[in-house]
Structure formats: structure tokens, C-alpha cells
Design a protein around this motif. Sequence first.
Motif, mmCIF file in Angstrom:
data_model
loop_
_atom_site.group_PDB
_atom_site.id
_atom_site.type_symbol
_atom_site.label_atom_id
_atom_site.label_comp_id
_atom_site.label_asym_id
_atom_site.label_seq_id
_atom_site.Cartn_x
_atom_site.Cartn_y
_atom_site.Cartn_z
ATOM 1 N N ASP A 163 60.146 21.671 51.416
ATOM 2 C CA ASP A 163 61.129 21.220 50.440
ATOM 3 C C ASP A 163 61.939 20.105 51.089
ATOM 4 N N GLU A 164 63.034 19.725 50.427
ATOM 5 C CA GLU A 164 63.884 18.692 51.029
ATOM 6 C C GLU A 164 64.423 19.162 52.369
ATOM 7 N N ASN A 165 64.739 20.470 52.455
ATOM 8 C CA ASN A 165 65.138 21.086 53.725
ATOM 9 C C ASN A 165 64.397 22.418 53.854
ATOM 10 N N SER A 166 63.568 22.538 54.863
ATOM 11 C CA SER A 166 62.800 23.761 55.095
ATOM 12 C C SER A 166 63.010 24.205 56.535
ATOM 13 N N VAL A 167 62.944 25.519 56.735
ATOM 14 C CA VAL A 167 63.113 26.094 58.074
ATOM 15 C C VAL A 167 61.792 26.737 58.498
ATOM 16 N N ALA A 168 61.287 26.320 59.649
ATOM 17 C CA ALA A 168 60.075 26.893 60.232
ATOM 18 C C ALA A 168 60.463 27.684 61.476
ATOM 19 N N THR A 169 59.857 28.839 61.660
ATOM 20 C CA THR A 169 60.124 29.671 62.833
ATOM 21 C C THR A 169 58.964 29.525 63.804
ATOM 22 N N VAL A 170 59.225 28.913 64.941
ATOM 23 C CA VAL A 170 58.200 28.669 65.948
ATOM 24 C C VAL A 170 58.264 29.805 66.966
ATOM 25 N N PHE A 171 57.153 30.478 67.165
ATOM 26 C CA PHE A 171 57.137 31.700 67.975
ATOM 27 C C PHE A 171 57.001 31.393 69.463
ATOM 28 N N TYR A 172 57.630 32.278 70.241
ATOM 29 C CA TYR A 172 57.445 32.282 71.697
ATOM 30 C C TYR A 172 57.399 33.744 72.111
ATOM 31 N N ASP A 173 56.225 34.198 72.545
ATOM 32 C CA ASP A 173 56.022 35.610 72.860
ATOM 33 C C ASP A 173 56.242 35.893 74.340
ATOM 34 N N ASN A 174 56.770 37.078 74.589
ATOM 35 C CA ASN A 174 56.927 37.616 75.950
ATOM 36 C C ASN A 174 57.677 36.685 76.906
ATOM 37 N N PRO A 175 58.878 36.221 76.537
ATOM 38 C CA PRO A 175 59.641 35.431 77.503
ATOM 39 C C PRO A 175 60.174 36.308 78.624
ATOM 40 N N ARG A 176 60.475 35.690 79.746
ATOM 41 C CA ARG A 176 61.035 36.417 80.879
ATOM 42 C C ARG A 176 62.552 36.305 80.874
ATOM 43 N N ARG A 177 63.181 37.229 81.579
ATOM 44 C CA ARG A 177 64.641 37.244 81.658
ATOM 45 C C ARG A 177 65.157 35.971 82.321
ATOM 46 N N GLY A 178 66.243 35.413 81.781
ATOM 47 C CA GLY A 178 66.823 34.199 82.325
ATOM 48 C C GLY A 178 66.764 33.060 81.319
ATOM 49 N N TRP A 179 66.901 31.861 81.798
ATOM 50 C CA TRP A 179 66.867 30.697 80.923
ATOM 51 C C TRP A 179 65.435 30.386 80.514
#
Length: 369
Positions: A163-179
Motif C-alpha cells: 500500500d502507500e505505507n506497508s510494514v514488513a517483518t524481516v525475521f532473524y532466528d536464534n540471535p545471541r545475547r548482546g548487541w
Amino acid sequence: MFALFKKKSSTSQDSYQASWLVRHIPPSIKQRWSRWISKRLPPQAKVTLSHKGIFILPSAFGFAWLALILLLYLFGTNYQNNLVIGLSLLLGSVFHTCIIYSYKNLAGLTFSAVAPADAYAHQSHSFPILLTGHNKQTNTETTHQQICLQFSQQRHFRLKQTDENSVATVFYDNPRRGWLRPGRITVWSNFPLGLFKAWSYVDLDLKQLVFAQPIECDIKLTSQSSTQDDNQINGTTRAGVDDYTGLRSYVTGESLKQVAWKQVAQGKGMLTKEFNEPEGMPVWLSLTEQTADNLELKLSQLSWQVNKLSERKQVFGLILDQQTLAQNCGEQHRLACQKAIALYRPEMSMQPERDNDTNIFEQAVNNAR
């Protein structure tokens, strides 16, 4: 016909299709490609796709289409069949036209990051990305279609129509603790007929603090006093005059001194200010009091206890060896405790600042497939 060549949208193996080819590419070429991409498409808070960053190559189905055109043309010229020659030219014009539409489907898309939810280690996390299209007022049906987004070596998300403004959710699986710095997002599309794959790299300089994975356990609170051991009394709060906690609806008969007159002047109605004060002895969550076998399990138990105590609105402090967070309660205190747990001994828990630059080159090879 072209549907037979389309990939399944639910698969998570798209980025591995050309791994055998990537292994045979010299490292020097990978490094040169990575430097070129980094220079051409630097990190930005908002990225708009244009001819500078859009790449287009025929797909496997596109090469099969070209082979069919060549076969029909040779057949038509060999047997002097003008109808077959005309069909080959028609298919060639469709092939050429798809290049333009593949480019237009990505051109003009603007990407910007949206504040994500809390992220916990070893759980699936998603980064919401705002996509702003270039829908024309004269033609509101003009949209971007079949847009896929993916971090390197992660699952992809497909947006069927923007649409004119749409939100997509990009996945990131199994991140590690921290930044966590997931790096570039690969954006691609096979629209309209799957003859071409148009793709680009979007770097929004994303950064997310990943909290330790919460593991349910018994809550272990310690107090500096040996005379009181009841954790349900120690560290709790009661109505008082010390700490401001928020506003609630005014009840007839309450003191007018507690009324939030500023909100009344703003037309929000009669509201009463609430204050609390600690009750009992102060209590602490301590890393040394956890009974788990290893450090990560202890931190995971602390993470769960912090969330649970915050739900109870209980006052508590946190002790991590030499680091101490004073007793408090509320959402800000919960986040501060979770941050301290997530960054505890960062030399053991920090992820690499960014994915290896060679992943960008591998994505380019995969996209070319």
C-alpha cells in the motif's frame, strides 16, 4: 507455464542454492565485490531504491525462455515458417518488456526502520520495516508486488502487494545475547512473469539489544537483613508520598492536593496522582545466588525473574559481581536490569558487529541464480 518454475515461498533455503558456486570464487573477488557494494550502498536511516542500487538478471525460467525463443527462430527459418518466426519475435518482445517492469516494481520503494519489540536470545525475532510506495494519485492501482526481504542466511518475508505505507517483518532466528547487528537486507522480486530477478541491498544500520533467554525458575531474593525472610513482604510497595507512579481516575472525596490540575486544564478530566513507598526491607536478585550449572543458564534465570518481579510491581535490586543496580521498580528499571544481564561479560556474549562482508557477495551469486 511459468508457475512450474516458481520457488515455494515458504522455503528458507533460497540463499543456499548457489553455495557450491560461491565456494569456487576466489576470496580476492569476494573482497572487491564487498568493498564496491559498501561504497555504492552505504548505511542510511532511510533508503530509496533507484537505478543506482537495483540489479537485474534472468532467472532460470528466463534462460529457458531465451532457449525457447532461439529454438523457435531456428525452426522457423529452417522451414521458412513465418508464423513460427513471428511467435519467436513476440516472445522476445515480452522478454524485453519484462526487464522494464522488473525494474519499475522495485524503483521508488523507500525503506525505513520501525522500533522493534524486545528481543530474547535463541528465539525468533523480527525487525519491522516500513515500506513507502510511489502510488500515483492518477493511478491508485499502481503498486509494488511480490516483494521479498531477507537477512543473510535467514528466512525471507514476502509482501504480496504494498500500500502507500506497508510494514514488513524481516525475521532473524536464534540471535545471541548482546548487541545484534543483522547487517544488510536483501530485497528482491520475480514480478511480473518470473523471467527476471531484480534485487537490491538495503542497509538501515539496524541495531538491537538481545536480552538473555528467560527460563522459568524459583525466584531467589536476598535481603541485607537476617530478621526478615518473607520475600512477599520485603521489597513490596504501598501507597505513600515518596515515588510518583502515575495517574488514575479521581474518586469523590479524595484530597484536592493530589489532583493533577495540569491534566484538568488540558481537558482530560479529574485525575489523581499516585505515589508509592517501599514496604519492608530492600531485596536483591544476585547472580551468585542462582543454582544453574553454567553462566548462561544463570543469566537466563535472572532474566525471567526480572520480568516476573516487574509484573508484580515489586521493588528489587540487581547484583552482577561488581555491577549493582539500585532497588527500584517499573518498566524503566526492568529494561535497565535486562540490559545489564544482556551485556554481562560482553567479551563472551557479543556477536560480531556485522555479518561477514563475503555474505554480500554470496547473496549476489544466489540472486544471479
